[in-house]
Write a protein that holds these residues in place. Sequence first.
Motif, PDB file in Angstrom:
ATOM      1  N   THR A  37      -3.238  -0.041   4.044  1.00  0.00           N
ATOM      2  CA  THR A  37      -2.649  -1.268   3.508  1.00  0.00           C
ATOM      3  C   THR A  37      -1.220  -1.040   3.031  1.00  0.00           C
ATOM      4  OG1 THR A  37      -4.805  -2.136   2.864  1.00  0.00           O
ATOM      5  CG2 THR A  37      -2.903  -3.039   1.713  1.00  0.00           C
ATOM      6  N   ILE A  38      -0.955   0.093   2.374  1.00  0.00           N
ATOM      7  CA  ILE A  38       0.390   0.320   1.820  1.00  0.00           C
ATOM      8  C   ILE A  38       1.297   1.154   2.718  1.00  0.00           C
ATOM      9  CG2 ILE A  38      -0.339  -0.012  -0.568  1.00  0.00           C
ATOM     10  CD1 ILE A  38      -0.216   3.070  -0.898  1.00  0.00           C
ATOM     11  N   ALA A  39       0.737   1.863   3.675  1.00  0.00           N
ATOM     12  CA  ALA A  39       1.530   2.766   4.521  1.00  0.00           C
ATOM     13  C   ALA A  39       2.742   2.107   5.183  1.00  0.00           C
ATOM     14  CB  ALA A  39       0.636   3.428   5.565  1.00  0.00           C
ATOM     15  N   PRO A  40       2.661   0.864   5.675  1.00  0.00           N
ATOM     16  CA  PRO A  40       3.836   0.280   6.323  1.00  0.00           C
ATOM     17  C   PRO A  40       5.046   0.107   5.396  1.00  0.00           C
ATOM     18  CG  PRO A  40       1.856  -0.949   6.896  1.00  0.00           C
ATOM     19  CD  PRO A  40       1.476  -0.002   5.804  1.00  0.00           C
ATOM     20  N   TYR A  41       4.829   0.169   4.089  1.00  0.00           N
ATOM     21  CA  TYR A  41       5.897  -0.064   3.122  1.00  0.00           C
ATOM     22  C   TYR A  41       6.421   1.226   2.496  1.00  0.00           C
ATOM     23  CZ  TYR A  41       3.650  -4.551   3.623  1.00  0.00           C
ATOM     24  OH  TYR A  41       3.097  -5.688   4.163  1.00  0.00           O
ATOM     25  N   CYS A  42       5.848   2.364   2.891  1.00  0.00           N
ATOM     26  CA  CYS A  42       6.132   3.624   2.217  1.00  0.00           C
ATOM     27  C   CYS A  42       6.646   4.690   3.183  1.00  0.00           C
ATOM     28  CB  CYS A  42       4.863   4.144   1.543  1.00  0.00           C
ATOM     29  SG  CYS A  42       4.143   2.969   0.382  1.00  0.00           S
ATOM     30  N   PHE A  80      11.426  10.989  -4.340  1.00  0.00           N
ATOM     31  CA  PHE A  80      11.166   9.567  -4.104  1.00  0.00           C
ATOM     32  C   PHE A  80      11.744   8.756  -5.258  1.00  0.00           C
ATOM     33  CE2 PHE A  80       7.888  11.690  -1.668  1.00  0.00           C
ATOM     34  CZ  PHE A  80       7.923  10.996  -0.467  1.00  0.00           C
ATOM     35  N   ARG A  81      12.281   7.604  -4.954  1.00  0.00           N
ATOM     36  CA  ARG A  81      12.894   6.755  -5.977  1.00  0.00           C
ATOM     37  C   ARG A  81      11.866   5.944  -6.747  1.00  0.00           C
ATOM     38  NH1 ARG A  81      15.106   2.197  -7.083  1.00  0.00           N
ATOM     39  NH2 ARG A  81      14.911   1.018  -5.187  1.00  0.00           N
ATOM     40  N   CYS A  82      10.800   5.545  -6.058  1.00  0.00           N
ATOM     41  CA  CYS A  82       9.770   4.759  -6.733  1.00  0.00           C
ATOM     42  C   CYS A  82       8.415   4.971  -6.057  1.00  0.00           C
ATOM     43  CB  CYS A  82      10.146   3.285  -6.787  1.00  0.00           C
ATOM     44  SG  CYS A  82      10.454   2.539  -5.201  1.00  0.00           S
ATOM     45  N   VAL A  83       7.382   4.435  -6.713  1.00  0.00           N
ATOM     46  CA  VAL A  83       6.011   4.607  -6.253  1.00  0.00           C
ATOM     47  C   VAL A  83       5.343   3.239  -6.149  1.00  0.00           C
ATOM     48  CG1 VAL A  83       3.759   5.626  -6.785  1.00  0.00           C
ATOM     49  CG2 VAL A  83       5.841   6.845  -7.421  1.00  0.00           C
ATOM     50  N   LEU A  84       4.679   3.006  -5.021  1.00  0.00           N
ATOM     51  CA  LEU A  84       3.833   1.830  -4.834  1.00  0.00           C
ATOM     52  C   LEU A  84       2.404   2.300  -4.984  1.00  0.00           C
ATOM     53  CD1 LEU A  84       3.449  -1.176  -3.991  1.00  0.00           C
ATOM     54  CD2 LEU A  84       3.408  -0.364  -1.606  1.00  0.00           C
ATOM     55  N   THR A  85       1.706   1.830  -6.027  1.00  0.00           N
ATOM     56  CA  THR A  85       0.334   2.259  -6.279  1.00  0.00           C
ATOM     57  C   THR A  85      -0.659   1.181  -5.868  1.00  0.00           C
ATOM     58  OG1 THR A  85       0.420   1.468  -8.578  1.00  0.00           O
ATOM     59  CG2 THR A  85       0.940   3.795  -8.190  1.00  0.00           C
ATOM     60  N   ILE A  86      -1.840   1.651  -5.470  1.00  0.00           N
ATOM     61  CA  ILE A  86      -2.957   0.771  -5.133  1.00  0.00           C
ATOM     62  C   ILE A  86      -4.243   1.506  -5.494  1.00  0.00           C
ATOM     63  CG2 ILE A  86      -3.109   1.617  -2.746  1.00  0.00           C
ATOM     64  CD1 ILE A  86      -3.927  -1.245  -1.891  1.00  0.00           C
ATOM     65  N   GLY A  87      -5.244   0.787  -5.931  1.00  0.00           N
ATOM     66  CA  GLY A  87      -6.541   1.386  -6.187  1.00  0.00           C
ATOM     67  C   GLY A  87      -7.296   1.581  -4.890  1.00  0.00           C
ATOM     68  N   CYS A  88      -8.113   2.622  -4.823  1.00  0.00           N
ATOM     69  CA  CYS A  88      -8.898   2.860  -3.605  1.00  0.00           C
ATOM     70  C   CYS A  88      -9.936   1.770  -3.389  1.00  0.00           C
ATOM     71  CB  CYS A  88      -9.579   4.218  -3.663  1.00  0.00           C
ATOM     72  SG  CYS A  88     -10.908   4.346  -4.885  1.00  0.00           S
ATOM     73  N   ASP A  89     -10.181   0.974  -4.427  1.00  0.00           N
ATOM     74  CA  ASP A  89     -11.205  -0.067  -4.345  1.00  0.00           C
ATOM     75  C   ASP A  89     -10.641  -1.436  -3.972  1.00  0.00           C
ATOM     76  OD1 ASP A  89      -9.845  -0.456  -6.715  1.00  0.00           O
ATOM     77  OD2 ASP A  89     -11.616  -0.354  -7.991  1.00  0.00           O
ATOM     78  N   MET A  90      -9.469  -1.437  -3.340  1.00  0.00           N
ATOM     79  CA  MET A  90      -8.807  -2.685  -2.937  1.00  0.00           C
ATOM     80  C   MET A  90      -8.575  -2.654  -1.421  1.00  0.00           C
ATOM     81  SD  MET A  90      -6.064  -2.633  -6.072  1.00  0.00           S
ATOM     82  CE  MET A  90      -5.410  -4.278  -5.847  1.00  0.00           C
ATOM     83  N   PRO A  91      -9.620  -2.840  -0.618  1.00  0.00           N
ATOM     84  CA  PRO A  91      -9.478  -2.675   0.825  1.00  0.00           C
ATOM     85  C   PRO A  91      -8.707  -3.792   1.530  1.00  0.00           C
ATOM     86  CG  PRO A  91     -11.692  -3.390   0.313  1.00  0.00           C
ATOM     87  CD  PRO A  91     -11.004  -3.141  -0.995  1.00  0.00           C
ATOM     88  N   ARG A  92      -8.554  -4.926   0.866  1.00  0.00           N
ATOM     89  CA  ARG A  92      -7.825  -6.059   1.465  1.00  0.00           C
ATOM     90  C   ARG A  92      -6.945  -6.698   0.407  1.00  0.00           C
ATOM     91  NH1 ARG A  92     -12.982  -9.173   3.652  1.00  0.00           N
ATOM     92  NH2 ARG A  92     -13.525  -7.837   5.390  1.00  0.00           N
ATOM     93  N   PRO A 113      -3.463  -5.067 -11.998  1.00  0.00           N
ATOM     94  CA  PRO A 113      -2.232  -4.367 -12.372  1.00  0.00           C
ATOM     95  C   PRO A 113      -2.083  -2.946 -11.845  1.00  0.00           C
ATOM     96  CG  PRO A 113      -3.648  -4.648 -14.274  1.00  0.00           C
ATOM     97  CD  PRO A 113      -4.260  -5.437 -13.152  1.00  0.00           C
ATOM     98  N   VAL A 114      -3.134  -2.354 -11.302  1.00  0.00           N
ATOM     99  CA  VAL A 114      -2.993  -1.032 -10.708  1.00  0.00           C
ATOM    100  C   VAL A 114      -2.160  -1.103  -9.420  1.00  0.00           C
ATOM    101  CG1 VAL A 114      -5.103  -1.055  -9.321  1.00  0.00           C
ATOM    102  CG2 VAL A 114      -4.271   1.091 -10.268  1.00  0.00           C
ATOM    103  N   LEU A 115      -2.048  -2.285  -8.842  1.00  0.00           N
ATOM    104  CA  LEU A 115      -1.188  -2.515  -7.677  1.00  0.00           C
ATOM    105  C   LEU A 115       0.205  -2.816  -8.206  1.00  0.00           C
ATOM    106  CD1 LEU A 115      -0.822  -2.989  -4.614  1.00  0.00           C
ATOM    107  CD2 LEU A 115      -1.448  -5.376  -5.028  1.00  0.00           C
ATOM    108  N   GLY A 116       1.103  -1.857  -8.052  1.00  0.00           N
ATOM    109  CA  GLY A 116       2.428  -2.067  -8.622  1.00  0.00           C
ATOM    110  C   GLY A 116       3.487  -1.167  -8.019  1.00  0.00           C
ATOM    111  N   LEU A 117       4.724  -1.491  -8.334  1.00  0.00           N
ATOM    112  CA  LEU A 117       5.893  -0.724  -7.910  1.00  0.00           C
ATOM    113  C   LEU A 117       6.570  -0.192  -9.161  1.00  0.00           C
ATOM    114  CD1 LEU A 117       7.717   0.129  -5.498  1.00  0.00           C
ATOM    115  CD2 LEU A 117       9.062  -1.940  -5.981  1.00  0.00           C
ATOM    116  N   TRP A 118       6.675   1.130  -9.247  1.00  0.00           N
ATOM    117  CA  TRP A 118       7.149   1.795 -10.455  1.00  0.00           C
ATOM    118  C   TRP A 118       8.288   2.755 -10.124  1.00  0.00           C
ATOM    119  CZ3 TRP A 118       4.088  -0.960 -13.411  1.00  0.00           C
ATOM    120  CH2 TRP A 118       2.791  -1.253 -12.987  1.00  0.00           C
TER     121      TRP A 118
END
Length: 168
Positions: A37-42, A80-92, A113-118
């Motif tokens: 899910t997040i790989a295309p943005y990282c 890395f300048r920033c981090v995009l986080t996602i929980g493993c329990d968010m498949p979609r 809130p675990v889905l964020g850009l920091w």
Amino acid sequence: MSILGAVLAGGRSSRFGSNKAVAMFGNRTLVAHARATIAPYCTHVVQVGGDDGVPDMPEPDLGPLGGIAGALDYAAANGFRCVLTIGCDMPRLPDGLIQAILRREPSYCQDAPVLGLWPAALGAHLMAHLSLGHDRSVRGWTRAIGALPVPSPEPIANVNTPADLAAL
């Protein structure tokens, strides 16, 4: 922008009854779905927590903030300048949600809130926040840093129990 993707997979999975990160959803594990899910943005994606992941900081069992701290530390140490986080329990995720979060940093999903850009530079602030031992919620930290809440256009599927997984 050099973005590290971080899939948080170090929780106890107590409501799930076993390690939900490796639970199968279709033909892939939940952690693999979150990574995809997040790989295309990282630029690069890591798993935080678990046996083979980047370690939580400053120690395990601090909840999602320990995972975010570990990801921020890894990001800073690896340029890395920033981090995009996602929980493993968010498949979609709803269409457009990640793009909305990427518009400003720090920002996070208001509903998850675990889905964020920091920014990686927030690592020291988060470590100090954790050392105080007060509010270990992600929402508490987002308030402390003035992060922008981004509303989700629709409910987010979150897998906490086997029944949640079956419902997907």
